[in-house]
Design a protein around this motif. Structure first.
Motif, PDB file in Angstrom:
ATOM      1  N   THR A  82       0.829  -1.204   0.000  1.00 13.46           N
ATOM      2  CA  THR A  82       0.000   0.000   0.000  1.00 13.46           C
ATOM      3  C   THR A  82       0.864   1.255   0.000  1.00 13.46           C
ATOM      4  N   THR A  83       1.932   1.251   0.794  1.00 13.52           N
ATOM      5  CA  THR A  83       2.844   2.391   0.830  1.00 13.52           C
ATOM      6  C   THR A  83       3.491   2.610  -0.530  1.00 13.52           C
ATOM      7  N   TRP A  84       3.972   1.539  -1.159  1.00 12.68           N
ATOM      8  CA  TRP A  84       4.613   1.665  -2.461  1.00 12.68           C
ATOM      9  C   TRP A  84       3.634   2.191  -3.507  1.00 12.68           C
ATOM     10  N   ILE A  85       2.423   1.658  -3.543  1.00 12.75           N
ATOM     11  CA  ILE A  85       1.439   2.099  -4.533  1.00 12.75           C
ATOM     12  C   ILE A  85       1.119   3.583  -4.342  1.00 12.75           C
ATOM     13  N   THR A  86       0.968   3.998  -3.106  1.00 10.76           N
ATOM     14  CA  THR A  86       0.664   5.406  -2.817  1.00 10.76           C
ATOM     15  C   THR A  86       1.808   6.317  -3.264  1.00 10.76           C
ATOM     16  N   ILE A  87       3.029   5.958  -2.907  1.00  8.87           N
ATOM     17  CA  ILE A  87       4.199   6.765  -3.289  1.00  8.87           C
ATOM     18  C   ILE A  87       4.348   6.795  -4.807  1.00  8.87           C
ATOM     19  N   PHE A  88       4.220   5.656  -5.463  1.00 10.89           N
ATOM     20  CA  PHE A  88       4.411   5.589  -6.912  1.00 10.89           C
ATOM     21  C   PHE A  88       3.369   6.431  -7.639  1.00 10.89           C
ATOM     22  N   GLN A  89       2.111   6.314  -7.243  1.00  8.68           N
ATOM     23  CA  GLN A  89       1.073   7.073  -7.941  1.00  8.68           C
ATOM     24  C   GLN A  89       1.197   8.574  -7.685  1.00  8.68           C
ATOM     25  N   HIS A  90       1.700   8.926  -6.531  1.00  9.22           N
ATOM     26  CA  HIS A  90       1.832  10.342  -6.209  1.00  9.22           C
ATOM     27  C   HIS A  90       3.026  10.991  -6.928  1.00  9.22           C
ATOM     28  N   PHE A  91       4.135  10.285  -7.027  1.00  2.63           N
ATOM     29  CA  PHE A  91       5.374  10.868  -7.545  1.00  2.63           C
ATOM     30  C   PHE A  91       5.792  10.387  -8.936  1.00  2.63           C
ATOM     31  N   ARG A  92       5.019   9.515  -9.591  1.00  4.42           N
ATOM     32  CA  ARG A  92       5.436   8.953 -10.873  1.00  4.42           C
ATOM     33  C   ARG A  92       5.751  10.033 -11.894  1.00  4.42           C
ATOM     34  N   ALA A  93       4.938  11.032 -11.989  1.00  2.00           N
ATOM     35  CA  ALA A  93       5.159  12.081 -12.993  1.00  2.00           C
ATOM     36  C   ALA A  93       6.422  12.882 -12.697  1.00  2.00           C
ATOM     37  N   GLU A  94       6.729  13.073 -11.427  1.00  2.00           N
ATOM     38  CA  GLU A  94       7.921  13.834 -11.049  1.00  2.00           C
ATOM     39  C   GLU A  94       9.209  13.049 -11.289  1.00  2.00           C
ATOM     40  N   TRP A  95       9.122  11.757 -11.356  1.00  2.00           N
ATOM     41  CA  TRP A  95      10.299  10.929 -11.548  1.00  2.00           C
ATOM     42  C   TRP A  95      10.756  10.890 -13.001  1.00  2.00           C
ATOM     43  N   GLY A  96       9.971  11.421 -13.895  1.00  2.00           N
ATOM     44  CA  GLY A  96      10.364  11.497 -15.303  1.00  2.00           C
ATOM     45  C   GLY A  96      10.512  10.135 -15.944  1.00  2.00           C
ATOM     46  N   GLU A  97      11.680   9.920 -16.582  1.00  2.67           N
ATOM     47  CA  GLU A  97      11.918   8.671 -17.302  1.00  2.67           C
ATOM     48  C   GLU A  97      11.871   7.454 -16.392  1.00  2.67           C
ATOM     49  N   VAL A  98      12.392   7.603 -15.199  1.00  2.00           N
ATOM     50  CA  VAL A  98      12.399   6.474 -14.255  1.00  2.00           C
ATOM     51  C   VAL A  98      10.971   6.039 -13.969  1.00  2.00           C
ATOM     52  N   GLY A  99      10.090   7.005 -13.736  1.00  9.03           N
ATOM     53  CA  GLY A  99       8.682   6.684 -13.509  1.00  9.03           C
ATOM     54  C   GLY A  99       8.046   6.013 -14.703  1.00  9.03           C
ATOM     55  N   ASP A 100       8.435   6.452 -15.887  1.00  5.44           N
ATOM     56  CA  ASP A 100       7.905   5.831 -17.108  1.00  5.44           C
ATOM     57  C   ASP A 100       8.408   4.401 -17.267  1.00  5.44           C
ATOM     58  N   TYR A 101       9.681   4.174 -16.966  1.00  6.93           N
ATOM     59  CA  TYR A 101      10.226   2.821 -17.071  1.00  6.93           C
ATOM     60  C   TYR A 101       9.595   1.875 -16.056  1.00  6.93           C
ATOM     61  N   LEU A 102       9.221   2.389 -14.920  1.00  5.26           N
ATOM     62  CA  LEU A 102       8.584   1.556 -13.898  1.00  5.26           C
ATOM     63  C   LEU A 102       7.114   1.293 -14.189  1.00  5.26           C
ATOM     64  N   SER A 103       6.537   2.062 -15.097  1.00  6.57           N
ATOM     65  CA  SER A 103       5.122   1.916 -15.431  1.00  6.57           C
ATOM     66  C   SER A 103       4.920   0.788 -16.425  1.00  6.57           C
ATOM     67  N   PHE A 104       3.874   0.029 -16.217  1.00  5.10           N
ATOM     68  CA  PHE A 104       3.521  -1.015 -17.176  1.00  5.10           C
ATOM     69  C   PHE A 104       2.900  -0.380 -18.409  1.00  5.10           C
ATOM     70  N   THR A 105       2.038   0.604 -18.198  1.00  3.20           N
ATOM     71  CA  THR A 105       1.477   1.384 -19.287  1.00  3.20           C
ATOM     72  C   THR A 105       1.799   2.851 -19.010  1.00  3.20           C
ATOM     73  N   ILE A 106       2.154   3.563 -20.030  1.00  7.50           N
ATOM     74  CA  ILE A 106       2.513   4.981 -19.865  1.00  7.50           C
ATOM     75  C   ILE A 106       1.265   5.807 -20.174  1.00  7.50           C
ATOM     76  N   PRO A 107       0.754   6.531 -19.184  1.00 10.60           N
ATOM     77  CA  PRO A 107      -0.429   7.362 -19.435  1.00 10.60           C
ATOM     78  C   PRO A 107      -0.108   8.489 -20.401  1.00 10.60           C
ATOM     79  N   LEU A 108      -1.069   8.842 -21.228  1.00  9.84           N
ATOM     80  CA  LEU A 108      -0.893   9.922 -22.181  1.00  9.84           C
ATOM     81  C   LEU A 108      -1.376  11.232 -21.575  1.00  9.84           C
ATOM     82  N   GLY A 109      -0.822  12.320 -22.007  1.00  7.44           N
ATOM     83  CA  GLY A 109      -1.281  13.623 -21.554  1.00  7.44           C
ATOM     84  C   GLY A 109      -0.431  14.183 -20.432  1.00  7.44           C
ATOM     85  N   ILE A 110      -0.866  15.305 -19.909  1.00 11.69           N
ATOM     86  CA  ILE A 110      -0.155  15.986 -18.848  1.00 11.69           C
ATOM     87  C   ILE A 110      -0.706  15.521 -17.506  1.00 11.69           C
ATOM     88  N   PRO A 111       0.149  15.148 -16.552  1.00 10.78           N
ATOM     89  CA  PRO A 111      -0.327  14.654 -15.263  1.00 10.78           C
ATOM     90  C   PRO A 111      -1.014  15.723 -14.432  1.00 10.78           C
TER      91      PRO A 111
END
Length: 101
Positions: free
Chosen positions: A72-101
């Motif tokens: 639960t902690t990991w999911i919360t942190i990932f969803q909150h900061f994924r956009a700020e992590w840039g490429e790293v967040g994109d690489y960790l994503s199974f699907t890359i959301p389109l558009g501006i976060p």
């Protein structure tokens, strides 16, 4: 599976296998262990193997709660900061959301 048909020694062996299986990054086995063996550990009249089964059920429950908290902690942190992590967040994503976060 009907635990009523199993002898107490086999119940203990099965409970122990599910407990140890949970350490192989399979916390679902701990959930199954707690659900299946709760009555055997805490409701049924006392028998020789019950103390060990009770220990495995308690530890399985504790391990399951720990896994749920960490996940639960990991999911919360990932969803909150994924956009700020840039490429790293994109690489960790199974699907890359389109558009501006």
């Amino acid at each position: 599976m009907n635990l009523e048909r199993l002898p107490n020694e086999e119940k203990l062996t099965l409970c122990r296998k599910y407990y140890l299986g949970g350490f192989a990054f399979l916390p679902f086995l701990w959930l199954v262990n707690v659900v299946w063996f709760f009555k055997e550990a805490f409701v049924k009249p006392t028998y020789t193997e019950q103390l060990q089964i009770k220990t495995y059920v308690k530890r399985s429950g504790l391990g399951l709660l720990l896994w749920v908290a960490v996940l639960t902690t990991w999911i919360t942190i990932f969803q909150h900061f994924r956009a700020e992590w840039g490429e790293v967040g994109d690489y960790l994503s199974f699907t890359i959301p389109l558009g501006i976060p």
